[in-house]
Motif scaffolding. Structure first.
Motif, PDB file in Angstrom:
ATOM      1  N   SER A 114      80.522   4.312 -11.971  1.00 47.21           N
ATOM      2  CA  SER A 114      79.391   3.795 -12.379  1.00 47.21           C
ATOM      3  C   SER A 114      79.159   4.088 -13.852  1.00 47.21           C
ATOM      4  N   PHE A 115      80.220   4.329 -14.475  1.00 52.26           N
ATOM      5  CA  PHE A 115      79.896   4.309 -16.178  1.00 52.26           C
ATOM      6  C   PHE A 115      80.369   3.247 -16.420  1.00 52.26           C
ATOM      7  N   PRO A 116      79.634   3.053 -17.731  1.00 53.43           N
ATOM      8  CA  PRO A 116      78.765   3.821 -18.498  1.00 53.43           C
ATOM      9  C   PRO A 116      77.343   4.182 -18.155  1.00 53.43           C
ATOM     10  N   GLY A 117      76.995   3.436 -16.879  1.00 54.81           N
ATOM     11  CA  GLY A 117      75.766   3.845 -16.381  1.00 54.81           C
ATOM     12  C   GLY A 117      74.531   2.788 -16.936  1.00 54.81           C
ATOM     13  N   SER A 118      73.478   2.679 -16.501  1.00 53.94           N
ATOM     14  CA  SER A 118      72.377   1.860 -16.613  1.00 53.94           C
ATOM     15  C   SER A 118      71.005   2.661 -16.357  1.00 53.94           C
ATOM     16  N   GLU A 119      70.283   2.485 -17.197  1.00 53.49           N
ATOM     17  CA  GLU A 119      68.686   3.053 -16.848  1.00 53.49           C
ATOM     18  C   GLU A 119      68.128   2.422 -15.888  1.00 53.49           C
ATOM     19  N   ASN A 120      68.398   1.282 -15.545  1.00 50.77           N
ATOM     20  CA  ASN A 120      67.718   0.323 -14.667  1.00 50.77           C
ATOM     21  C   ASN A 120      68.764   0.194 -13.400  1.00 50.77           C
ATOM     22  N   GLY A 121      69.625   0.793 -13.202  1.00 51.00           N
ATOM     23  CA  GLY A 121      70.679   0.600 -12.280  1.00 51.00           C
ATOM     24  C   GLY A 121      70.511   1.664 -10.832  1.00 51.00           C
ATOM     25  N   ASN A 122      71.309   1.782  -9.974  1.00 52.24           N
ATOM     26  CA  ASN A 122      71.191   2.432  -8.635  1.00 52.24           C
ATOM     27  C   ASN A 122      71.218   3.913  -9.373  1.00 52.24           C
ATOM     28  N   GLU A 123      71.200   4.895  -8.377  1.00 54.74           N
ATOM     29  CA  GLU A 123      70.974   6.303  -8.728  1.00 54.74           C
ATOM     30  C   GLU A 123      72.248   6.715  -9.312  1.00 54.74           C
ATOM     31  N   GLY A 124      73.499   6.056  -8.740  1.00 54.06           N
ATOM     32  CA  GLY A 124      74.987   6.350  -9.492  1.00 54.06           C
ATOM     33  C   GLY A 124      74.858   6.175 -10.836  1.00 54.06           C
ATOM     34  N   LYS A 125      74.548   4.925 -11.074  1.00 53.79           N
ATOM     35  CA  LYS A 125      74.514   4.440 -12.596  1.00 53.79           C
ATOM     36  C   LYS A 125      73.466   5.330 -13.431  1.00 53.79           C
ATOM     37  N   ARG A 126      72.388   5.602 -12.937  1.00 52.07           N
ATOM     38  CA  ARG A 126      71.518   6.265 -13.809  1.00 52.07           C
ATOM     39  C   ARG A 126      71.898   7.947 -14.256  1.00 52.07           C
ATOM     40  N   ILE A 127      72.513   8.265 -13.113  1.00 49.65           N
ATOM     41  CA  ILE A 127      73.009   9.723 -13.403  1.00 49.65           C
ATOM     42  C   ILE A 127      74.297   9.556 -14.318  1.00 49.65           C
ATOM     43  N   ALA A 128      75.134   8.514 -14.244  1.00 49.85           N
ATOM     44  CA  ALA A 128      76.237   8.410 -15.149  1.00 49.85           C
ATOM     45  C   ALA A 128      75.626   8.120 -16.678  1.00 49.85           C
ATOM     46  N   LYS A 129      74.682   7.069 -16.764  1.00 50.48           N
ATOM     47  CA  LYS A 129      74.139   6.949 -17.992  1.00 50.48           C
ATOM     48  C   LYS A 129      73.642   8.120 -18.741  1.00 50.48           C
ATOM     49  N   VAL A 130      72.888   9.264 -18.152  1.00 47.86           N
ATOM     50  CA  VAL A 130      72.513  10.160 -18.476  1.00 47.86           C
ATOM     51  C   VAL A 130      73.646  11.421 -19.126  1.00 47.86           C
TER      52      VAL A 130
END
Length: 383
Positions: A114-130
């Protein structure tokens, strides 16, 4: 180490001043009830300037060995004696950790894709972004601790892109003996971080759902050497391991079951299989049918099934090729330090005979405790 207090503050969206150690619960998302999902973080910010190293664990929620490693790091190092910063990310996948599950619950998302993540993605991408934006991206070096998935074991080894000199330097400072060479899959934290100029390695150490002290101790020893090498602590260090086997993609093979039934491993007393010889025998409950699975080449068993019950196509062992020099070193390590130094409590190979036991005792002391291992099945993704 410099005696001048010339350190710098570590900033995420708050500040940890030089010479300060701070334990925080940092919000990375929300639960189904709207409660905050918080990850435990310790920031040890040295009184003096130096590199910033993150150590992380429980990217997969059932992988607990690394959690103990990070806990011990957070406790052992004094910021007043540190040149640089250690960022301890104790548990990355808190929802999975709470549920004792590998992936993020409900939708089975792999946080490590899920990295580097996305603030508009699924829950995994949002957690990864933070996690990535607040902590990982503010570091210079990373070590991400993993184990295998359930019902498999793996020896202590490193995964790293050895074609990248900066990553290879980190792997060598960690005294990595067995290294599976490669950049890693898309979305892996170590791949994204390394490509962003934060050389990061993955350390595989043991089995899911288990705490294996011998492996934890080895990881802490190697981390201490890494901290000394990069100047965080003022101590002697080794620049590389005494022995190393870098394994390319064509030098390893997953060996799969050819039948359903009960597995008896045929290798031992060393974790080595011989080309053309039996890795294991699979039999039905009446022992009327037996299927011998042969080794495709002479190699070191770095991972295997922990469960002796199998079906056709299931992974039995993961083997990497070795030469005669490698073999001598592996046998010497097992004879002098015990199998735990390579890494598994599960001793599923042949037991030694009394004569062999006596002969091994003459050659040197062994350690009775044996450490665990495991590896992720390639279809589901490795660490």
């Amino acid at each position: 180490m410099s005696s001048n207090n010339d350190g710098e503050s570590f900033r995420y969206d708050a500040e940890v001043r030089p010479g300060e150690k701070r334990h925080i619960m940092y919000e990375v998302g929300e639960s189904f009830l709207g409660d905050p999902i918080e990850i435990p973080v310790t920031i040890i910010n040295g009184a003096n300037k130096g590199p910033r190293v993150f150590v992380s664990a429980a990217m997969h929620g059932d992988e607990v060995n690394g959690v103990k490693v990070v806990q011990e790091v957070a406790d052992r190092y004094d910021p007043q004696e540190l040149s640089g910063t250690i960022v301890c990310l104790h548990v990355l996948n808190v929802p999975g950790y709470r549920a004792h599950l590998r992936y993020l619950p409900i939708y089975d998302r792999d946080l490590n894709r899920s990295f580097p993540g996305s603030e508009n993605g699924n829950e995994g991408k949002r957690i990864a972004k933070v996690i990535y934006d607040r902590f990982v991206s503010n570091c210079d070096i990373g070590v991400d601790f993993h184990t295998s998935t359930r019902n498999k074991v793996t020896i202590f080894h490193t995964r790293a892109d050895m074609s990248d000199p900066a990553v290879a330097e980190v792997a060598n400072a960690f005294r990595s003996t067995i290294v599976l060479d490669g950049a890693g899959a898309e979305g892996m934290m170590r791949r994204v971080a390394s490509e962003d100029g934060i050389p990061t390695i993955t350390v595989e150490m043991g089995e899911a759902h288990r705490y294996q002290p011998a492996m934890v101790d080895l990881a802490l020893e190697n981390l201490h050497n890494l901290f000394a090498y990069f100047g965080l602590i003022d101590e002697e260090f080794e620049t590389e391991p005494a022995w190393q086997r870098i394994v390319g993609p064509k030098e390893k093979k997953w060996i799969r079951s050819t039948a359903g039934g009960w597995v008896d491993m045929d290798w031992g007393p060393y974790p080595i299989v011989e080309e053309g010889n039996s890795v294991c025998t699979i039999s039905d409950h009446f022992k009327r049918e037996e299927h011998v699975v042969e080794a495709p080449f002479t190699g070191l068993v770095i991972g295997m099934a922990a469960n002796p019950i199998t079906v056709p196509g299931q992974i039995i062992a993961h083997v990497v090729s070795i030469d005669d020099d490698d073999r001598k070193v592996i046998e010497q390590i097992v004879d002098e330090q015990g199998y735990s130094r390579i890494g598994t409590y599960h001793w599923m190979g042949r037991r030694t005979t009394p004569t062999e036991d006596v002969e091994r005792a003459r050659r040197g002391p062994t350690t009775p405790e044996e450490s665990e291992t495991d590896e992720s099945e390639p279809e589901r993704g490795t660490a």
